[in-house]
Design a protein around this motif. Structure first.
Motif, short mmCIF file in Angstrom:
data_model
loop_
_atom_site.label_atom_id
_atom_site.label_comp_id
_atom_site.label_asym_id
_atom_site.label_seq_id
_atom_site.Cartn_x
_atom_site.Cartn_y
_atom_site.Cartn_z
N CYS A 217 0.84 -1.21 0.00
CA CYS A 217 0.00 0.00 0.00
C CYS A 217 0.87 1.25 0.00
CB CYS A 217 -0.92 -0.02 1.22
SG CYS A 217 -2.08 1.36 1.29
N TRP B 237 -2.66 16.13 -2.30
CA TRP B 237 -2.42 14.85 -1.64
C TRP B 237 -1.64 15.04 -0.34
CZ3 TRP B 237 2.44 12.66 -0.79
CH2 TRP B 237 2.42 11.38 -0.26
N VAL C 277 -3.39 13.57 2.83
CA VAL C 277 -2.93 12.21 3.13
C VAL C 277 -1.65 12.20 3.95
CG1 VAL C 277 -2.15 10.03 2.10
CG2 VAL C 277 -4.01 11.31 1.05
N ASN D 83 -2.16 13.25 7.64
CA ASN D 83 -3.38 12.85 8.32
C ASN D 83 -3.23 11.44 8.88
OD1 ASN D 83 -5.98 12.23 9.15
ND2 ASN D 83 -6.94 13.23 7.40
N TYR E 215 -4.76 8.17 7.46
CA TYR E 215 -4.18 7.46 6.32
C TYR E 215 -2.92 6.73 6.75
CZ TYR E 215 -7.32 10.31 3.50
OH TYR E 215 -8.43 10.90 2.96
N ALA F 293 -1.12 4.56 4.30
CA ALA F 293 -0.61 5.17 3.08
C ALA F 293 0.80 5.69 3.33
CB ALA F 293 -1.56 6.29 2.64
N SER G 29 3.24 7.52 4.92
CA SER G 29 3.56 8.29 6.11
C SER G 29 4.61 7.52 6.88
CB SER G 29 2.31 8.52 6.98
OG SER G 29 1.41 9.40 6.33
N ASP H 157 -9.23 8.93 -2.83
CA ASP H 157 -9.20 7.73 -1.98
C ASP H 157 -9.68 6.50 -2.75
OD1 ASP H 157 -8.31 9.29 0.06
OD2 ASP H 157 -10.26 9.51 1.03
#
Length: 685
Positions: free
Chosen positions: A296, A314, A318, A321, A324, A327, A329, A644
Motif C-alpha cells: 500500500c 495529496w 494524506v 493525516n 491514512y 498510506a 507516512s 481515496d
C-alpha cells in the motif's frame, strides 16, 4: 495555451532554429525538417501531420496550485505522426521555475537527436518578445517566471536492448524454461513407469528394465539361484550388480534434480491452508499484514513522487493525516522493522533446531551450512528479479513517466554485483539496483550474526544479555546522533534531506540492528523456555494495554515530528533512537501472547488459515510488487489523479496481480532451488 498563428510566431521560432543551426549544433536535415514543421503551423490550413505534432505538445492545465505542473502532452499522438520526410519523436524537456520543477512533452522530427533538440529549445525559449511553444507558468501561479532548462530526453520509437539486456533476458527465460522442461520430463517418466508396473505385465519385463531411475528394484539386478552358479558366474553377477548400483545412483541423482525443478514437486504445499506444527501460527498473519502495508505504501509513494497531478492536495490530505496510516507516512516503515523482528526470531529458532539435530553441537560446518542455506534461499529469486529489471525494462516500450524504470536499468547494469554479494544497502540510494532489495542485504548481514549470539547464549546467558544490551544501546545512540547531527526527519523525507537520510541512516546495519536483535533474543527465549512467561490474566491485560499504547504513540509521533528540523532537535533524535526497538518489542509481545494462549481475538485473526498460502509466496510478492507498480506508473501517458477510491482500487489491483505473479515465481524459481540437493545427498520425496 492559445495557438498563436501568423507570421510573427513563425518568424521568431524559425529565427531561433536558424540561429541554433548557425551555431554549429544542429544538422542540416534536422533544421530543414523543423523548418518544414514550423512553416506548416502558420498556414491557414496546416497539414494534418503538423496539427498532430502541435497537438502532441504539453499544454498548461488547471490546478497548477494543487500540483498539476507536468505537461506530458501525448506520446502516442506524437509517435503516429508521419511527415514528408520524417516521423514524430517524443521528447521531454525538464524545466525549473523556483520552486517548481516539471517537464514538458514536445513532438519534434526524428531526424533530430537529444542534443539538437535541447539546442533548439534553448534558443526558442529564451528569445524575448515572442510567444514560445513551451511557455513558462505565469507569475500569478508561480513566483519565478523565468524558466531554467536542465535536461532534454527523447524516447526512442523502438526498444533496442544491448548485450547486458539480452543476456539478462536469456537468464530469465532459462530459469523459467528449466522447471517447465523438468515438469514435462517428470510427467513422461511417471507415465512410462506406470506402464511398466501396470497389472498384467509379466515380471520378466521388470527385470529387463532394472531399477528404472532408482525406483523399481532395490539392488538393481535380477534374482539368481546361488546354488546353481559357479564361482565365475558369481563374480559376473557381482560385477553386474556393482555396475547397476552405480547406474542406479547416477539415475537417482538425475531424477532427484528433475523432481526438484518440476512443478509437480515445487507446487506441493504452496497453496496449503495448514501450516507446519513447528512454526508459530500467528507469524503468518503478522507477515502478510506487514506485506500489505508495504505494498500500500509503495503504491502511493511511487505514484506521488512523479505521477500525480494534484500532489500538493495529496500532501495536505494524506501525508499529514493519521487516518491514512496505511498510506505514505512514517509508520509505513515500521512494517520493515516488523520483518526484521520476524527474521531474527526465525533465524534463532532455525539455528537452535539445527544444533539439536547435530548432537547438540555448534560446529563450523553447521554454521557454514546454515549460512549457505540462507544464501540459496534468497539469491535465485533475488538475481532473477535483477535480471528481469534489466532485461524487461530494456525491451518494453517506454511510457511518458518512465523515469524510475530508466534509473533502474542504469543502476542495475552498473551495480548488479552489490546485489550478488548482498551489500547493496551499503551504497548510496542513487546507486542501488532495485532499491527495495536493500532489505535482503541487511537481513543476510544480520542473519550472519545469529550463530555468534547463539554461541554466547550456550556459553553464558549473562554474557549474552550484556553484549545484547550494549549492541542495542549502540544502535539507538547512533540513530539519535545521526538524526541530530544531520537534521534528519523521523521518516523518509521528500526534501533536500532525502540523500543524507538514505546515505547515512535508513538502510544501514548500524542503525537498524535493534529490531533484529530483539527478534534473535525472542527466538532464543521462545524456543528454549520451559514455562510460560504469562501466568495470570492481569499480566496479559497489562501487557496488551502497554503494547497497544506504545504502538499508538509511535504512530502518532511520526506525524507530529514529520517535518525536517532546521537544527538539531532532541525530540527527533530521541524518537529516532527509540521507536524501532520499541516497535519490535510490541510486536514480539503480540507473538508471545498469542503463542501462550493470551491472544484472544488477535490470535484468531493472525492465525487464520487464509494467511498460510499467502505467507508461502510472500517472499516472491515482496520482490515483484515494485516492478509491477513501476511498469504501471511508467506506462501512463497522463498524470494520475489522487482520490481515496482511485488509489484503493489501484492498491487492490496491484495486490491481486502481485499474488498471481508471486505464486508463479515461487513455483518456478524460488522453490526448486530449496529442494535441489547435492549428488551424494539422499533425496527425500
Amino acid at each position: 495555451m492559445v495557438l498563436v498563428r501568423g507570421p510573427l510566431l513563425y518568424r521568431l521560432t524559425l529565427w531561433a532554429v536558424v540561429t541554433a543551426a548557425y551555431s554549429g549544433n544542429v544538422t542540416e536535415r534536422c533544421m530543414q525538417d523543423t523548418k518544414a514543421f514550423l512553416w506548416e503551423l502558420h498556414q491557414d490550413s496546416p497539414s494534418p501531420y503538423a496539427a498532430l505534432m502541435y497537438d502532441a505538445f504539453g499544454k498548461i492545465g488547471s490546478d497548477v496550485k494543487g500540483g498539476n505542473t507536468n505537461r506530458p502532452g501525448s506520446l502516442q499522438e506524437c509517435l503516429s505522426v508521419q511527415g514528408p520526410s520524417f516521423s514524430g519523436q517524443y521528447c521531454q524537456v525538464f524545466l525549473k521555475q523556483d520552486p517548481v520543477q516539471y517537464f514538458v512533452g514536445i513532438c519534434v522530427p526524428d531526424s533530430c537527436d537529444e542534443d539538437e533538440v535541447q539546442t533548439m529549445v534553448v534558443y526558442e525559449m529564451f528569445q524575448k518578445g515572442h510567444t514560445s511553444l513551451i511557455p513558462p507558468f505565469p507569475s500569478i501561479l508561480v513566483a519565478q517566471s523565468t524558466q531554467g532548462i536542465f535536461m532534454t530526453h527523447c524516447l526512442s520509437n523502438t526498444a533496442t536492448p544491448d548485450l547486458s539486456a539480452v543476456t539478462c533476458l536469456f537468464v530469465c527465460c532459462a530459469m523459467v524454461a528449466v522447471p517447465l522442461a523438468a515438469t514435462v520430463l517428470i510427467a513422461i517418466i511417471k507415465w512410462q513407469l506406470k506402464r511398466e508396473v501396470s497389472p498384467g505385465v509379466e515380471s520378466s519385463s521388470l527385470s529387463t528394465n532394472p531399477n528404472m531411475y532408482g525406483t523399481l528394484m532395490h539392488n538393481g539386478s535380477p534374482s539368481v539361484d546361488i546354488n546353481q552358479c559357479t564361482l565365475q558366474q558369481l563374480n559376473q553377477v557381482s560385477e553386474t550388480d556393482d555396475n547397476h548400483r552405480e547406474d542406479s545412483e547416477e539415475n537417482s541423482w538425475v531424477y532427484s534434480c528433475l523432481q526438484a525443478f518440476s512443478i509437480q514437486r515445487s507446487s506441493q504445499g504452496v497453496l496449503s491452508w495448514t501450516g507446519t506444527r513447528a512454526s508459530y501460527s500467528s507469524l503468518n498473519g503478522v507477515r502478510i499484514l506487514s506485506l500489505l502495508w508495504i505494498i500500500c505504501g509503495h503504491t502511493i509513494q511511487l505514484s506521488a513522487w512523479n505521477n500525480l497531478d494534484n500532489d500538493k492536495r495529496w500532501k495536505e490530505t494524506v501525508d499529514r493525516n493519521p487516518l491514512y496510516v496505511f498510506a505514505f507516512s512514517g509508520p509505513v516503515y515500521l512494517a520493515v522493522d516488523t520483518f526484521l523482528l520476524l527474521g531474527g526470531l526465525l533465524s534463532a529458532k532455525s539455528l537452535l533446531g539445527s544444533i539439536q539435530k547435530s548432537d547438540d553441537k555448534l560446529s563450523i560446518c553447521l554454521v557454514v551450512s546454515y549460512l549457505f542455506k540462507r544464501f540459496k534461499r534468497v539469491q535465485p529469486l533475488h538475481l532473477f528479479i535483477i535480471c528481469l529489471a534489466i532485461g524487461f525494462f530494456s525491451v518494453v516500450h517506454r511510457g511518458t513517466f518512465w523515469f524510475i524504470a530508466e534509473d533502474e536499468i542504469l543502476n542495475c547494469k552498473k551495480y548488479w554485483w552489490s546485489n550478488l554479494l548482498l551489500v547493496n544497502n551499503l551504497l548510496t540510494i542513487t546507486d542501488i539496483c532495485a532499491p527495495w532489495t536493500w532489505y535482503l542485504s541487511l537481513d543476510f548481514q544480520f542473519y550472519a550474526t545469529t550463530p555468534l549470539l547463539v554461541y554466547l547464549y550456550r556459553l553464558n546467558k549473562g554474557l549474552l544479555v550484556a553484549i545484547a544490551a550494549v549492541l542495542l544501546v549502540l544502535s539507538s545512540v547512533t540513530s539519535a546522533v545521526l538524526t541530530a547531527f544531520l537534521h534528519l526527519p523521523v521518516h523518509q523525507p521528500t526534501t533536500l534531506a532525502y540523500k543524507s537520510y538514505f546515505q547515512y541512516y535508513y538502510n544501514k546495519p548500524y542503525t537498524r540492528y535493534g529490531p533484529y536483535l530483539i527478534g534473535i533474543l525472542s527466538g532464543i527465549f521462545m524456543t528454549t523456555k520451559k514455562n510460560n512467561l504469562i501466568r495470570l490474566q492481569w499480566q496479559a491485560a497489562l501487557g496488551w494495554f502497554t503494547s497497544l499504547s506504545v504502538m499508538a504513540v509511535l504512530v502518532g509521533l511520526a506525524y507530529v515530528l514529520r517535518e525536517v528540523p532546521a537544527q538539531a532537535s532532541a525530540p527527533h533524535a530521541l524518537y529516532q533512537g527509540l521507536h524501532r526497538p520499541l516497535w519490535a518489542l510490541t510486536v514480539a509481545w503480540i507473538v508471545l501472547a498469542c503463542e501462550e494462549g493470551y491472544g484472544g481475538f488477535v490470535d484468531r485473526l493472525l492465525s487464520l488459515s487464509l494467511w498460510v498460502p499467502l505467507s508461502n509466496i510472500s517472499f516472491a510478492c515482496y520482490l515483484i510488487h515494485p516492478i509491477l507498480i513501476i511498469i504501471y506508473n511508467g506506462k501512463q501517458e497522463t498524470p494520475i489523479h489522487y482520490t481515496d477510491i482511485n488509489f484503493f482500487y489501484l492498491f487492490i489491483g496491484h495486490t491481486a496481480l502481485t499474488l498471481v505473479v508471486g505464486y508463479v515465481l515461487t513455483v518456478l524459481v524460488e522453490k526448486p532451488y530449496l529442494f535441489l540437493k547435492g549428488k551424494n545427498t539422499k533425496y527425500q520425496n
